[in-house]
Scaffold this active site. Structure first.
Site, mmCIF file in Angstrom:
data_model
loop_
_atom_site.group_PDB
_atom_site.id
_atom_site.type_symbol
_atom_site.label_atom_id
_atom_site.label_comp_id
_atom_site.label_asym_id
_atom_site.label_seq_id
_atom_site.Cartn_x
_atom_site.Cartn_y
_atom_site.Cartn_z
ATOM 1 N N GLU A 15 -6.449 -7.259 -0.654
ATOM 2 C CA GLU A 15 -6.818 -6.976 0.737
ATOM 3 C C GLU A 15 -8.142 -6.229 0.762
ATOM 4 O O GLU A 15 -8.326 -5.235 0.069
ATOM 5 C CB GLU A 15 -5.732 -6.144 1.424
ATOM 6 C CG GLU A 15 -6.033 -5.801 2.871
ATOM 7 C CD GLU A 15 -4.903 -5.012 3.520
ATOM 8 O OE1 GLU A 15 -3.713 -5.331 3.257
ATOM 9 O OE2 GLU A 15 -5.185 -4.066 4.276
ATOM 10 N N GLU B 66 0.829 -1.205 0.000
ATOM 11 C CA GLU B 66 0.000 0.000 0.000
ATOM 12 C C GLU B 66 0.859 1.249 0.000
ATOM 13 O O GLU B 66 1.226 1.775 1.059
ATOM 14 C CB GLU B 66 -0.922 0.030 1.217
ATOM 15 C CG GLU B 66 -2.114 -0.904 1.132
ATOM 16 C CD GLU B 66 -3.066 -0.748 2.304
ATOM 17 O OE1 GLU B 66 -4.176 -1.292 2.231
ATOM 18 O OE2 GLU B 66 -2.680 -0.077 3.312
#
Length: 361
Positions: free
Chosen positions: A267, A178
Site C-alpha cells: 500500500e 497495518e
C-alpha cells in the site's frame, strides 16, 4: 493497450517487415502470448529479493482496492465493494497493464468479514477469479489494525483462502495490514504472524506470505532486527504516503534490505498519510526510483471514488470500468502512468534473434 506487455515477450518475428532475416529467426521465436503469471510463475524469496520461476528479481505494479466492507457507500452513492468485480480487474490488466491487484478485505470493522463472512468471501472470489483469468497476481489482505484481537478468526479465514487458491501461483497472502504504532513487533505482531504462517503452511507449502510491521507497516527495521525464522518464502510489509513519508522511511527500508529481509509495498499513496491532499509529485518520483532500484512490488491506495486525494477515481465513477481520463483524479492520472509504464519490453532481441525479454524488473 489491449495486452499485458509480457504478452509481447515472445511472438512470431516473421510477421514484421524485416523480410531479409525473418525466415532465419522465426523458428527460434515461437508465437506465444504470455500473461504476467505465465511469464513469472511462482514467486519465492531469495535473500532480500522476491524472484520468479527463472530466479530473477521482479517488481509488479498495480492498484489496491479500498476496504471491501459491506455498505460503506460514499455520500450515500457508490460503496467501495462495488468495485470488487471482474470488469474492473479486466480493465486494469488490459488498459493499465497491471500485473497485480490487492484485495483489501476489512476484517473486524463494520461490515467486514467477521460481520458478513459469506458476502465478503463472494467479493474476494469475484476479484481473485478474475485475476486468475487475466493472468494477474492478487493479494488477499486481512485489512485490520488490531488483528491480534481476532487471531483464531484470521486463522480460519486464511485456511479457507489457502484451500481455495493455494494451488495457484497467483495468490499472495497479506496476513496483517497495518499494526498500530503501539502494537509491539517482538511480543505481539511476530507471535501472531507465526501462528498465521503455521496454519497457512499446513495447507499451502509455498505461496508468498507478506507480514505486516509495526507503526502502520513502516518500522520494517524492527522486523529486520528480529525476523521470523523457521519458515520460507516470507516478505515484510512497507507502507508509505509520499506527502508525509520521505527519506527517513526510505532509510529504514534500505536498512531492512541490508539486513537480508525481503519487502513488498502492498500500500502506498501519492498524497498525505491521512489519505488526503494533492499528490506530492517530486516525492512520489523519489519513491518510485527507490522501488525500482530495489525490485519492490507495489500497489497504490486506492481504487475507489471516495472524496479524498488518495482515490484513483473521481466521485461516483461507475463500477462498470468504462472509464475515460475524466474519471481519474490527479492522483489517479499519475498512478495510471506509473503502472502503465512499469513493465518495459526489451526489443533488442529482434536484432539478435533472441526471444524478447522484460527489461527493468
Amino acid at each position: 493497450m489491449n495486452m499485458y506487455p509480457y504478452r509481447f515477450a515472445k511472438f512470431l518475428v516473421s510477421t514484421l517487415v524485416f523480410v531479409s532475416i525473418s525466415i532465419s529467426i522465426s523458428a527460434a521465436v515461437p508465437a506465444v502470448s504470455q500473461t504476467a503469471v505465465e511469464f513469472h510463475g511462482a514467486l519465492t524469496v531469495s535473500g532480500n529479493q522476491i524472484v520468479d520461476k527463472q530466479g530473477s528479481p521482479l517488481s509488479l505494479a498495480g492498484p489496491s482496492l479500498f476496504w471491501g466492507n459491506k455498505g460503506w457507500a460514499t455520500n450515500g452513492k457508490i460503496a467501495p465493494d462495488e468495485y470488487y468485480n471482474a470488469d474492473v480487474v479486466a480493465y486494469l490488466q488490459k488498459n493499465w497493464n497491471a500485473s497485480i491487484i490487492r484485495i483489501a478485505m476489512g476484517a473486524e470493522s463494520r461490515g467486514g468479514y467477521l460481520n458478513d463472512p459469506a458476502g465478503r468471501m463472494a467479493k474476494i472470489e469475484a476479484v481473485a477469479d478474475a485475476a486468475i483469468k487475466q493472468g494477474m497476481y492478487f493479494i488477499v489482505d486481512w485489512h485490520s489494525h488490531r488483528a491480534e484481537q481476532n487471531t483464531e478468526q484470521a486463522v480460519t479465514f486464511f485456511e479457507k483462502i489457502a484451500k481455495k487458491y493455494g494451488h495457484t501461483d497467483n495468490l499472495i497472502y497479506e496476513i496483517y495490514n497495518e499494526p498500530l504504532a503501539d502494537t509491539d513487533w517482538d511480543t505481539v505482531i511476530k507471535p501472531y504472524s507465526e501462528k498465521l504462517i503455521t496454519a497457512i503452511r499446513a495447507i499451502d507449502k509455498d505461496n508468498l506470505i507478506v507480514v505486516g510491521t509495526q507503526k502502520w507497516s513502516q518500522e520494517v527495521d524492527k522486523a529486520a532486527d528480529n525476523p521470523i525464522k523457521g519458515f520460507s518464502n516470507l516478505a515484510y510489509t512497507l507502507h508509505f504516503y509520499a506527502g508525509t513519508h520521505k527519506q527517513k522511511l526510505r532509510d529504514k527500508a534500505a536498512y531492512a534490505l541490508s539486513k537480508g529481509i525481503a519487502l513488498m509495498v502492498t500500500e502506498w499513496g501519492t498524497v498525505n498519510a491521512n489519505g488526503d491532499g494533492q499528490p506530492d509529485v517530486a516525492e512520489t518520483h523519489r519513491w518510485m526510483d527507490f522501488i525500482r532500484a530495489n525490485n519492490l512490488t507495489h500497489c497504490n491506495w486506492s481504487l475507489h471514488s471516495k472524496l479524498e486525494g488518495a482515490s484513483i477515481l473521481t466521485a461516483n465513477s461507475n463500477p462498470n470500468a468504462k472509464w475515460t481520463d475524466e474519471n481519474f483524479t490527479a492522483s489517479g492520472q499519475m498512478v495510471k502512468k506509473i503502472v502503465q509504464g512499469w513493465h518495459k519490453v526489451d526489443y533488442s532481441g529482434f536484432q539478435t534473434g533472441r526471444n524478447f525479454s522484460v527489461k527493468g524488473n
